[in-house]
Write a protein that holds these residues in place. Structure first.
Motif, PDB file in Angstrom:
ATOM      1  N   LEU A  34       0.823  -1.210   0.000  1.00 38.27           N
ATOM      2  CA  LEU A  34       0.000   0.000   0.000  1.00 38.27           C
ATOM      3  C   LEU A  34       0.861   1.265   0.000  1.00 38.27           C
ATOM      4  CD1 LEU A  34      -2.776  -1.061   2.527  1.00 38.27           C
ATOM      5  CD2 LEU A  34      -2.836  -1.181   0.022  1.00 38.27           C
ATOM      6  N   ASN A  35       2.087   1.168   0.482  1.00 39.66           N
ATOM      7  CA  ASN A  35       3.051   2.261   0.382  1.00 39.66           C
ATOM      8  C   ASN A  35       2.524   3.576   0.973  1.00 39.66           C
ATOM      9  OD1 ASN A  35       5.531   3.421  -0.374  1.00 39.66           O
ATOM     10  ND2 ASN A  35       4.717   4.086  -2.370  1.00 39.66           N
ATOM     11  N   GLY A  63       3.631   5.364   5.290  1.00 38.74           N
ATOM     12  CA  GLY A  63       2.888   5.828   6.453  1.00 38.74           C
ATOM     13  C   GLY A  63       1.577   5.078   6.599  1.00 38.74           C
ATOM     14  N   THR A  64       0.757   5.506   7.540  1.00 39.76           N
ATOM     15  CA  THR A  64      -0.504   4.829   7.829  1.00 39.76           C
ATOM     16  C   THR A  64      -1.370   4.706   6.576  1.00 39.76           C
ATOM     17  OG1 THR A  64      -0.472   5.620  10.108  1.00 39.76           O
ATOM     18  CG2 THR A  64      -2.602   4.926   9.219  1.00 39.76           C
ATOM     19  N   ASP A  84       1.479   1.252   9.632  1.00 37.21           N
ATOM     20  CA  ASP A  84       0.203   0.762  10.156  1.00 37.21           C
ATOM     21  C   ASP A  84      -0.823   0.597   9.032  1.00 37.21           C
ATOM     22  OD1 ASP A  84       1.384   0.913  12.611  1.00 37.21           O
ATOM     23  OD2 ASP A  84       0.323   2.729  13.252  1.00 37.21           O
ATOM     24  N   ILE A  85      -1.699  -0.411   9.197  1.00 41.46           N
ATOM     25  CA  ILE A  85      -2.736  -0.721   8.214  1.00 41.46           C
ATOM     26  C   ILE A  85      -4.068  -0.886   8.936  1.00 41.46           C
ATOM     27  CG2 ILE A  85      -3.527  -2.315   6.419  1.00 41.46           C
ATOM     28  CD1 ILE A  85      -0.653  -3.306   6.148  1.00 41.46           C
ATOM     29  N   THR A  86      -5.132  -0.318   8.369  1.00 40.15           N
ATOM     30  CA  THR A  86      -6.495  -0.582   8.825  1.00 40.15           C
ATOM     31  C   THR A  86      -7.252  -1.263   7.705  1.00 40.15           C
ATOM     32  OG1 THR A  86      -6.564   1.306  10.338  1.00 40.15           O
ATOM     33  CG2 THR A  86      -8.674   0.428   9.614  1.00 40.15           C
ATOM     34  N   LEU A  87      -7.854  -2.407   8.019  1.00 43.82           N
ATOM     35  CA  LEU A  87      -8.690  -3.129   7.064  1.00 43.82           C
ATOM     36  C   LEU A  87     -10.131  -3.040   7.547  1.00 43.82           C
ATOM     37  CD1 LEU A  87      -6.521  -6.353   6.512  1.00 43.82           C
ATOM     38  CD2 LEU A  87      -6.461  -4.193   5.244  1.00 43.82           C
ATOM     39  N   ASP A 103       4.263  -3.317  12.455  1.00 43.71           N
ATOM     40  CA  ASP A 103       3.186  -2.327  12.429  1.00 43.71           C
ATOM     41  C   ASP A 103       2.028  -2.717  13.336  1.00 43.71           C
ATOM     42  OD1 ASP A 103       2.599  -4.523  10.625  1.00 43.71           O
ATOM     43  OD2 ASP A 103       0.840  -3.376  10.028  1.00 43.71           O
ATOM     44  N   THR A 104       1.033  -1.818  13.391  1.00 36.08           N
ATOM     45  CA  THR A 104      -0.259  -2.142  13.987  1.00 36.08           C
ATOM     46  C   THR A 104      -1.248  -2.418  12.872  1.00 36.08           C
ATOM     47  OG1 THR A 104       0.101  -0.786  15.968  1.00 36.08           O
ATOM     48  CG2 THR A 104      -2.177  -1.269  15.382  1.00 36.08           C
ATOM     49  N   LEU A 105      -1.823  -3.610  12.884  1.00 39.82           N
ATOM     50  CA  LEU A 105      -2.862  -3.986  11.931  1.00 39.82           C
ATOM     51  C   LEU A 105      -4.199  -3.920  12.654  1.00 39.82           C
ATOM     52  CD1 LEU A 105      -3.920  -5.163   9.244  1.00 39.82           C
ATOM     53  CD2 LEU A 105      -3.384  -7.443  10.137  1.00 39.82           C
TER      54      LEU A 105
END
Length: 265
Positions: A34-35, A63-64, A84-87, A103-105
Motif C-alpha cells: 500500500l506504500n 505511512g498509515t 500501520d494498516i487498517t482493514l 506495524d499495527t494492523l
C-alpha cells in the motif's frame, strides 16, 4: 512474483489498480504494498501466501494506510509491514490469517473467514475493533513472543482458545485492553510466561459463568478455562478491572474435584 507498490490513491472510480470490476489477486510469493496510500475505491482483493520473503501478501512500507475492500483468503495468508494498516472490509475464506511486521494492523470489519489467526514472533499489534474481526472460526488465535492482541471499543470476541506467549510488543502485554469494556469470550492458554495489561476500561476473560448450585459431587458446567501450566501469568494496568470468568487450572484435562477460582483484579 515480486511486489506491486502503489504510487497514488487514485479517485473514487479509478485507481492504480484500475476499476473495481475484476478485483485484484496477489498470487503466492507476490505482494501488494500500500506504500502509505489509502486506495480510492473499495476494490475486492484476493490473497495467497506469505508474500516476498515472508513479509506479507498485503503489506505497507509507508505511512498509515487503509484498505476498505473485501479480502478473500484463497490460501493461508500474511498481512503486515512497517507502516500501520487498517482493514475495514470483510475478510472471508476457509484459511488462516497471520499478522507479520512491526506495524499495527487494525481490523474493523465484520469478517467471516474460518481459519486460525496467528501473530508471528516480534510482529507488532493486531487491534480488534469488531466482534467478528477474527471471522467465524473457532480454531483459535495464537500470540507469539513480541506480539500483542489488542481489544478496543467494547468488543466481545468469540473465536476459540487464545494462546499467549511473552510480554507483547514493546512490553505492552501479549493481550491488552486499549479502551472500553472488552471481552475475550473463550478459553485462554499459556505457551510460556505471559502478561496481560489493562491500561483503561474493563477486560473480561471468558463468558459469564452459569449460576453455581449445590449438586452433590457433580462438576459444575464450565464455559471455558484459563490454563496456566508451569508458567507465570502477570496482570497489570490502571484500568477499572480484569474479570476472570474462565476456570483457572494448572493443565489441560484437569479433572473434577480440583479447586475452582474466579477473580476480579
Amino acid at each position: 512474483a515480486g511486489t506491486l507498490k502503489l504510487g497514488a490513491a487514485g479517485t473514487a472510480t479509478d485507481t492504480p489498480l484500475g476499476t473495481t470490476a475484476a478485483g485484484t489477486t496477489v498470487n503466492s510469493t507476490g505482494a501488494l504494498d500500500l506504500n502509505g496510500f489509502t486506495l480510492g475505491t473499495a476494490e475486492g482483493l484476493t490473497l495467497n501466501g506469505t508474500g516476498v520473503s515472508s513479509t506479507g501478501a498485503l503489506t505497507n512500507s509507508g505511512g498509515t494506510a487503509s484498505y476498505s475492500g473485501d479480502i478473500a483468503l484463497a490460501s493461508a495468508s500474511s498481512v503486515g509491514g512497517s507502516g500501520d494498516i487498517t482493514l475495514s472490509g470483510i475478510i472471508s475464506g476457509a484459511n488462516g490469517l497471520t499478522k507479520v511486521g512491526a506495524d499495527t494492523l487494525t481490523l474493523t470489519g465484520s469478517s467471516t473467514f474460518t481459519g486460525a489467526t496467528t501473530i508471528a514472533t516480534n510482529s507488532g499489534i493486531l487491534n480488534l475493533q469488531n466482534n467478528s474481526a477474527l471471522g467465524a472460526g473457532t480454531t483459535g488465535t495464537t500470540v507469539n513472543s513480541g506480539g500483542t492482541l489488542a481489544l478496543q471499543g467494547g468488543v466481545t470476541v468469540s473465536n476459540g482458545t487464545l494462546s499467549l506467549l511473552g510480554t507483547g510488543a514493546g512490553g505492552i502485554g501479549a493481550l491488552t485492553n486499549v479502551s472500553g469494556s472488552n471481552t475475550w469470550n473463550g478459553s485462554l492458554s499459556l505457551l510460556g510466561n505471559a502478561s496481560i495489561t489493562n491500561p483503561s476500561g474493563t477486560l473480561t476473560l471468558g463468558a459469564t459463568r452459569p449460576a453455581f448450585t449445590i449438586s452433590g459431587h457433580a462438576q459444575p458446567t464450565e464455559n471455558g478455562y484459563l490454563t496456566i501450566g508451569n508458567y507465570t501469568l502477570t496482570l497489570s494496568g490502571n484500568g477499572t478491572a480484569v474479570v476472570v470468568n474462565d476456570r483457572i487450572r494448572d493443565f489441560a484435562g484437569q479433572t473434577a474435584g480440583t479447586s475452582y477460582l474466579n477473580a476480579t483484579t
